[in-house]
Write an enzyme that holds these catalytic residues in place. Structure first.
Site, PDB file in Angstrom:
ATOM      1  N   LYS A   8      52.350  50.470  71.787  1.00 28.72           N
ATOM      2  CA  LYS A   8      53.641  50.668  71.381  1.00 28.72           C
ATOM      3  C   LYS A   8      53.994  49.182  71.095  1.00 28.72           C
ATOM      4  O   LYS A   8      53.947  48.285  71.809  1.00 28.72           O
ATOM      5  CB  LYS A   8      54.436  51.100  72.474  1.00 28.72           C
ATOM      6  CG  LYS A   8      55.874  51.334  72.200  1.00 28.72           C
ATOM      7  CD  LYS A   8      56.689  52.087  73.451  1.00 28.72           C
ATOM      8  CE  LYS A   8      57.960  52.518  73.286  1.00 28.72           C
ATOM      9  NZ  LYS A   8      58.683  53.159  74.574  1.00 28.72           N
ATOM     10  N   SER A  15      61.180  57.291  73.576  1.00 30.12           N
ATOM     11  CA  SER A  15      61.165  56.139  72.543  1.00 30.12           C
ATOM     12  C   SER A  15      59.641  55.804  71.990  1.00 30.12           C
ATOM     13  O   SER A  15      59.537  55.232  70.944  1.00 30.12           O
ATOM     14  CB  SER A  15      61.721  54.737  72.965  1.00 30.12           C
ATOM     15  OG  SER A  15      61.079  54.582  73.868  1.00 30.12           O
ATOM     16  N   SER A  68      60.477  58.196  78.127  1.00 32.41           N
ATOM     17  CA  SER A  68      59.823  57.793  76.668  1.00 32.41           C
ATOM     18  C   SER A  68      58.297  58.016  76.262  1.00 32.41           C
ATOM     19  O   SER A  68      57.918  57.848  75.293  1.00 32.41           O
ATOM     20  CB  SER A  68      60.235  56.417  76.512  1.00 32.41           C
ATOM     21  OG  SER A  68      61.641  56.500  76.193  1.00 32.41           O
TER      22      SER A  68
END
Lengths: 98, 492
Positions: free
Chosen positions: B85, B160, B184
């Protein structure tokens, strides 16, 4: 909480150092009005005698040996600088000529 | 479930890749090339990545193959592609956090998680898309581009860590790393049909993880199977003196520990998680999972977490308060976006932040600044911290009676792009089942437990006591081995 949930967006934006356009201000104030209305449900909770919880676990006073160690080199520290000169960050002038 | 021999390389489990690398029937270069080729084929539709460097990944893969052939393999992850990420610092690579503010930022150092992955020999493959500064539940808040859900390209992948989940579902990587502040990792895992774990707070170092809400953030491993997640967790977990909130406890051998933990377990069903607002198809799938555990001899216990209804409100006060403080560092002076039109030093802050941050980030900074401001601190922030204590106490009482809790991960399957963007409150409620674990610091795992009639994945969440990851992994693995949801692939 009920009598204090008026959001003065200009004041808060000033505190947050955030320039907001008029339309943006209006939109955010309205949306946050909804969110603040929602969070007002916390008024109903009986919190008498409850300790606040800042953290999930009680890890406190974590010390490290006071020994020098290598950090970023000057070049690495300045690599992402928007502007730099002579191994320093360049910023707009903060002192008046007068 | 039997593994299909025809499974293409890019969809192999990490444990399978690892075994083939060890047996010499696959090279790291081959598996890395396979995910690169797959990414080239589908990425224009999925858009899971913010940055890719194929040459760099292949160079890492060849170095891994060279180590292995000289008998110096670094372990089970050596040569396995892992994608990050775009919130974790990796020296020499971009670190954008999905924000214009950091659009040109290149990390000068490695986060601890990345350092551990390098030490384990993982092939670091690309940077994955995310909601800006990890604020969002749909990956629509990225300043780069939205990511699509591989199961239905018109829908969101969750957030996210939407890029991390979508890349796995689409076969663009073998393992991925996400971060979980309010769900997330787990929510996108559920919506994309993969496995995601938020470890106990303090289990994985946050050094080099760009901070959103420091008392809630935790790095989490993601994979297409429970075994894969256990493998990745083992590589990144453990004490780090550079993170003062890192907990100094030994890291178990998760693969072994989850095999030793055989149950049967006492499974708690928090009744507050099965009320109104739960999609009927999600409810039906989760209830079938409950029936499965009952058939396995587990005792199913009705429990109550009475303060659950306050979790979202508590979360948005605490998370935004911490965010307003953490994001004060973006001022256009030392790094990040600097406005060209600023008039003087103070105006530089105002204009740089106005131009650099997207609207959701601004909204949260404003809310967080407000709840911390003079006159409102006690009414909002201090009160929220006290309610947080009550939420944690609910869990601790429940864990006196049960081994873990079983809930849906998300109340609804993946929603359509744009459906909730105009209504932040509706978007915030997407995380209603995941947020409490962050407030209480507990580990939580999401795994696939079914599909809707129109083919969207459904996630099952298991919540455990602090540091009880082995039991969560064991229970999830028991379910996974009796079902084939995790072996289904989207048509792309």
């Amino acid at each position: 909480m009920s009598d204090t949930s008026h959001l003065d967006i200009d004041y808060v934006a000033q505190l947050a150092r955030l320039a907001l356009g008029d339309a943006e201000k209006e939109r955010i104030a309205k949306q946050l009005g909804d969110v603040l209305g929602y969070v007002r449900q916390l008024e109903a909770v009986n919190i008498e005698g409850v300790e606040p919880m800042a953290h999930a676990f009680d890890v406190v006073n974590v010390w490290q040996a006071d020994e020098p160690r290598a950090g970023l080199s000057v070049d690495d520290a300045l690599r992402n600088a928007p502007a730099s000169r002579d191994h320093m960050f360049v910023v707009p002038k903060v002192v008046d000529d007068a | 479930m039997p593994h299909t021999m025809s499974e293409p390389l890019h969809f192999l489990a990490a444990t399978d890749v690892s075994a083939r690398l060890a047996a010499g029937t696959l090279t790291s270069e081959q598996i890395t090339q396979a995910v690169i080729d797959r990414t080239r084929a589908v990425e224009d539709r999925v858009q899971a990545f913010t940055h890719r460097d194929e040459a760099d990944a292949l160079a890492q893969a060849r170095a891994s193959d060279a180590r292995r052939s000289s008998g110096a393999s670094l372990g089970p992850l050596d040569g396995v592609p892992v994608s990050l990420k775009d919130v974790l610092a990796c020296a020499g690579q971009p670190l954008t956090c999905g924000s214009r503010m950091l659009a040109n930022f290149v990390s000068p150092y490695d986060s601890t998680v990345v350092a551990r992955l390098r030490a384990a020999g993982a092939v670091l493959w690309g940077r994955l898309n995310m909601d800006e500064f990890a604020m969002g539940s749909s990956t629509e808040n990225s300043a780069m581009h939205p990511t699509a859900n591989p199961w239905d390209l018109e829908r969101i992948p969750g957030g996210s860590s939407g890029g991390s989940a979508a890349a796995l579902a689409a076969g663009e990587s073998i393992l991925t790393i996400g971060s979980d502040t309010g769900g997330s990792v787990r929510q996108p895992a559920a919506l994309c049909g993969v496995v995601g774990l938020k470890p106990t707070y303090g289990r994985v170092s946050r050094f080099g993880l760009v901070a959103y809400a420091s008392s809630l953030d935790q790095v989490g491993p993601m994979g297409r199977s429970v075994d894969d997640v256990a493998l990745l967790l083992g590589a990144v977990a453990g004490h780090d003196e550079r993170d003062s909130t890192s907990v100094d406890r030994p890291v178990p051998d998760y693969a072994a520990a989850m095999r030793e933990n055989v149950g049967p377990w006492r499974v708690g069903l928090p009744r507050e998680y099965f009320g109104d607002g739960l999609n009927p198809e999600v409810r039906a799938s989760v209830e079938r999972a409950v029936a499965f555990y009952r058939e396995q001899g587990c005792e199913i216990v009705d429990v109550s977490l009475p303060n659950t209804g306050y979790a979202v409100a508590t979360y948005y006060i605490i998370a935004t308060a911490e965010a307003s403080s953490n994001l004060a560092r973006y001022d256009g002076v030392r790094y990040g976006h600097r406005s060209a039109k600023a008039n003087g030093a103070i105006d530089l802050y105002f204009q740089s932040r106005a131009e650099g941050f997207g609207e959701e980030v601004k909204r949260r900074i404003i809310l967080g600044t407000y709840v911390l401001s003079s006159g409102y601190y006690d009414a909002y922030y201090l009160r929220a911290q006290k309610v947080r204590t009550l939420i944690r106490n609910d869990f601790m009482r429940a864990f006196e009676r049960v081994d873990f809790l079983l809930t849906p991960t998300s109340p609804v399957p993946a929603f359509k792009k744009g459906e909730r963007t105009a209504d932040p409150l509706a978007m915030y409620l997407a995380d209603i089942y995941t947020i409490s674990a962050n407030l209480a610091g507990l580990p939580g795992l999401s795994l696939p437990c079914g599909f809707t009639e129109c083919g969207l994945p459904i996630g099952l969440q298991l919540l455990g006591k602090p540091f009880d990851e082995p039991r969560l992994l064991a229970a999830a693995r028991r379910y996974e081995q009796a079902h084939d949801w995790h072996l289904r692939r989207p048509t792309l």
